[in-house]
Motif scaffolding. Sequence first.
Motif, PDB file in Angstrom:
ATOM      1  N   GLY C  46       0.822  -1.221   0.086  1.00  0.00           N
ATOM      2  CA  GLY C  46       0.162   0.004   0.230  1.00  0.00           C
ATOM      3  C   GLY C  46       0.819   1.259   0.047  1.00  0.00           C
ATOM      4  O   GLY C  46       1.992   1.257   0.503  1.00  0.00           O
ATOM      5  N   PRO C  47       0.270   2.236  -0.468  1.00  0.00           N
ATOM      6  CA  PRO C  47       1.138   3.457  -0.569  1.00  0.00           C
ATOM      7  C   PRO C  47       1.321   4.110   0.941  1.00  0.00           C
ATOM      8  O   PRO C  47       0.612   3.501   1.833  1.00  0.00           O
ATOM      9  N   ASN C  48       2.090   5.045   0.962  1.00  0.00           N
ATOM     10  CA  ASN C  48       2.403   5.693   2.455  1.00  0.00           C
ATOM     11  C   ASN C  48       1.138   6.220   2.780  1.00  0.00           C
ATOM     12  O   ASN C  48       0.415   6.790   2.114  1.00  0.00           O
ATOM     13  N   GLY C  49       0.993   6.105   4.139  1.00  0.00           N
ATOM     14  CA  GLY C  49      -0.435   6.557   4.754  1.00  0.00           C
ATOM     15  C   GLY C  49      -1.567   5.710   4.309  1.00  0.00           C
ATOM     16  O   GLY C  49      -2.851   6.003   4.718  1.00  0.00           O
ATOM     17  N   ALA C  50      -1.415   4.295   3.723  1.00  0.00           N
ATOM     18  CA  ALA C  50      -2.395   3.734   3.680  1.00  0.00           C
ATOM     19  C   ALA C  50      -2.943   2.980   5.096  1.00  0.00           C
ATOM     20  O   ALA C  50      -4.332   2.546   4.954  1.00  0.00           O
ATOM     21  N   GLY C  51      -2.436   2.908   6.119  1.00  0.00           N
ATOM     22  CA  GLY C  51      -2.892   2.395   7.201  1.00  0.00           C
ATOM     23  C   GLY C  51      -2.213   1.036   7.544  1.00  0.00           C
ATOM     24  O   GLY C  51      -2.713   0.692   8.555  1.00  0.00           O
ATOM     25  N   LYS C  52      -1.010   0.788   7.042  1.00  0.00           N
ATOM     26  CA  LYS C  52      -0.474  -0.299   7.132  1.00  0.00           C
ATOM     27  C   LYS C  52       0.128  -0.435   8.754  1.00  0.00           C
ATOM     28  O   LYS C  52      -0.092  -1.478   9.526  1.00  0.00           O
ATOM     29  N   SER C  53       0.812   0.544   9.218  1.00  0.00           N
ATOM     30  CA  SER C  53       1.430   0.388  10.516  1.00  0.00           C
ATOM     31  C   SER C  53       0.479   0.504  11.679  1.00  0.00           C
ATOM     32  O   SER C  53       0.389  -0.067  12.498  1.00  0.00           O
ATOM     33  N   HIS C 202       7.468  -1.979   0.089  1.00  0.00           N
ATOM     34  CA  HIS C 202       7.447  -1.241  -1.263  1.00  0.00           C
ATOM     35  C   HIS C 202       7.859  -1.861  -2.473  1.00  0.00           C
ATOM     36  O   HIS C 202       7.688  -1.141  -3.646  1.00  0.00           O
TER      37      HIS C 202
END
Lengths: 311, 308, 323
Positions: C46-53, C202
């Motif tokens: 997912g792109p940065n800010g997608a909520g993975k962390s 990524h």
Amino acid sequence: MTTGPTGPTGPTGPTGPTGTIHDLGYKRYAGARLASSTRWAVIARHQISLAWKTWWRFKAALGLSVITLCITGGMMVFASDRKSSLGWAQGVAMQLIDTALPESIIWFCRSGFLVSLTIGATVVASDVQSGAFTFYFARSVRPRDYVIGKLVGLCALVWLVVGAGPLVIAGLRLGVADSGDQVARLLPILPKTLAIGVIATLAYAAVPLGCSALFQNRRQALAAWAAYYLIFGGMVYVLGHVASPSIAALDLPRAVQAVAYHLFDIQYRGRDPAIPLGAALGSLAAHVGVTIALVAYQVSRAQKTGVGGAS
Amino acid sequence: MTVVVADNCSKWYGHVLGVSDVSWQLKGGIVGVLGPNGAGKSTLIKMMAGLVRPSRGSLTVFGKSPFSDVAVRRRIGYAPEHEKTWDELTALELVTVMARLAGVTTGARAAAEHALEEVGMTSAMHRRVKGFSKGMRQRTKLATAIAHDPDFLLLDEPLTGVDPLARADIVARIRKLGDAGKTVVVSSHVLYEIEALTSEIVVIYRGQVLAEGNVYEIRKLIDRHPHRIRIECDQPRAIAAELAEQDHVARIVFERNGILIETRDPDRCYDQLAAAVLSRGVTVSALGSPDNNLGAVFEYLTGEGGRR
Amino acid sequence: MTDAPSGTMIDAPLIELARLTKRFGPITALHDLDAVIDGKIIGLLGPNGAGKSTLLKCLLGLVPYEGEARVLGLHAATHGAEIRDRVGYMPEQEAFLAGMSAVELCAYAGELSGLPRTEAMQRAHAALYYAGLEEKRYQPIDGYSTGMKQRVKLAQALVHDPEILFLDEPTNGLDPRSRDEMLELIFELPTRRSCAIVLSTHLLPDVERVCDQVVIMHHGRVRFVGSIDALRGKRGADSELAIEVKADAARLAEALVAAGATCQVTSPVALDVDLPAHATSELVFRHARETGVQLRGLALRRETVEAAFLRVIAASPEAERAP
């Protein structure tokens, strides 16, 4: 770690050679996992072994404490030995034996400060800097386990330096007593010394720990602690001279010393601010309480942010 | 004109070796710099950026030493791998300051704005760097490097930590810069990033330039590893039979659905393969060369002691 | 006791999400996530800010959330500590303690996860052997190179015998050879250590190489859950080919079009060909010979993971695309 086939055995026959290849494959851990509540002991043990590693960090402070012990104890034993032969100085010698212990407290406090400089004041900041919180909180370590563990570990280290020495001196005091009656009379100095040791330990373990929780950089934490202890402490001590003596209770070593003086009925000499017991105890309690709360707050915040990094 | 000329150039940091006796020329275009960690890539790039001076020999950019000549440094744009920036500034302020430091005396702000637009930060340029994602930081770094309109760009790991959306975009922008006539040197450990940008490479190994030029030409030069061609078809053994007689074929390996041929003359091999397919009536489902790419070339060059 | 292939060790799927929502004040980081995630090596993209962390924090029970999140069958909200005992995490950033050697760190890690002291020590060594740090394991970590530090991070996540391993950008900063070795290590983990892996990265070609399942997130929603094959669409029909030639792709294209195929030239040396009905690749070979073009590559057209990823992200509803 590869699974190897079990080798063929040699030719069948009672005297044929045989060979085996053992399976070195991976074995899952099927044992019990210790409950979360025991983690603090692991952390405390780790803190202590880490401190013991380098020769100059903890051992230097311990050395200073031992020197203090030796000098104080030596003076006491010497005075006791030569009591009878001193004549006019006998009174001074008696006073020396009685006051050696409480007067030495401030020196033990200085060793305690050394421990705090080399270890205590950088504990939390160092963990923040090196990313240790990610390490801790990705596991089943709770913030309270961390705080308790670090506190217990530090207290053990600090007690060795500020609490053990005085206790030995107290024992020596009993040893140089003239008679069994005197020993019985003097017995209360043991619990008193123990109490002073505990108070000093808490002061020199918890307060620098709290200071280290305020910063994210080891050097800043260290500098701040040294500044608070030396500069702020020095300032309020001076203020205590000119204004109300209670203000001087904010200087940690003087507060501990005040408790020692009061417990041992020592009078303040000269223009030293006579810190009342209440002020001393209040100051110490406030310091310890605030700093433990600080650490607890910072660490539980770190638990939420430490793991995961940028999304 | 040759952009960079390195002549017997060496650099040591005390006992630590940076590069050793490098003689190399960079003519232009987009060039990828590869090498294992510690091989001397960063040293070479820092010398080209004018941050360090060769201990011995010389390295000139546009004919001048970038370490001592300020004018030629103005023609160089450098985006280092790690950068501590002033997080409290906005992107625009940061790039403006860096542009001024790079010698843009008038119109630094306009140049910074233009650069940030070029890298796709039009909407985000007024936000503080502090809250930027890695991709945005990389774009800002790129903008800093191009703000003063240099002719020569040095990009050290420009795509690290960048998400796939931004990666495709930044790669396109770098290629645009190369198309616009700028010379771009890109260093990266992620080989397919370099593959996406260019076929011209320089391989640094143990402090020296081990190989340079077009990837496929370099591949041809690696004799120790004959070219591998894999063909999947319905009659692999028939093809194998046809080719086994050829002297350029070093090895044929039978695999699940086809064969893997190792040949010293790929050109002839492809022709003969096609002929065999048609003469035997074989239906081919896949044909290709698994090691004619940057990854394999790099491995052949630097693996096994790094001999050709 | 020998290792069993993963997937048979536990009955519950690895991760189950139902209506999972996480809000930080006015910002919603995770919207109503519904997914069942299972597999051997799962790519989390997912792109940065997608909520993975944020998702990771919820799964480890570190932050409160609305809805349901289960890991290995356990609710993350109530059994966070137990989950963290059974899950290993290899962070992206540095996560070491100063002044320790690799063995000490891994043993400490094991103890902190509940292993008894001797067990932790033994497994620390085993984990370090696996990670390839056999020779240097007694030296302080402060002196390690980037590659070695990454290996220590992997080892400390493995010590306590986890059932799932979360890896966050494990090849960060590694040179091509170390990257290859790390990917090999990761690829072998499910068979050698009976643990499943969730790989967040990524670098999509890495995902293509080692993963069998992927989860794609965007703006706090799950855009795709499934196998890599499902992501790329089924293997192109036998008639859709990607051709590489030595030169003159256009000339070959002309000849093939004349023979009834559909062609698209993508570069001077490459073209996409759709064969007419009943034709096989033989058609291509024949026309190549006739036009004197040398064939160098032939394959069924298959979307790369990168292309598929970009497609899935681009298909997000307009309303959510603005950052």
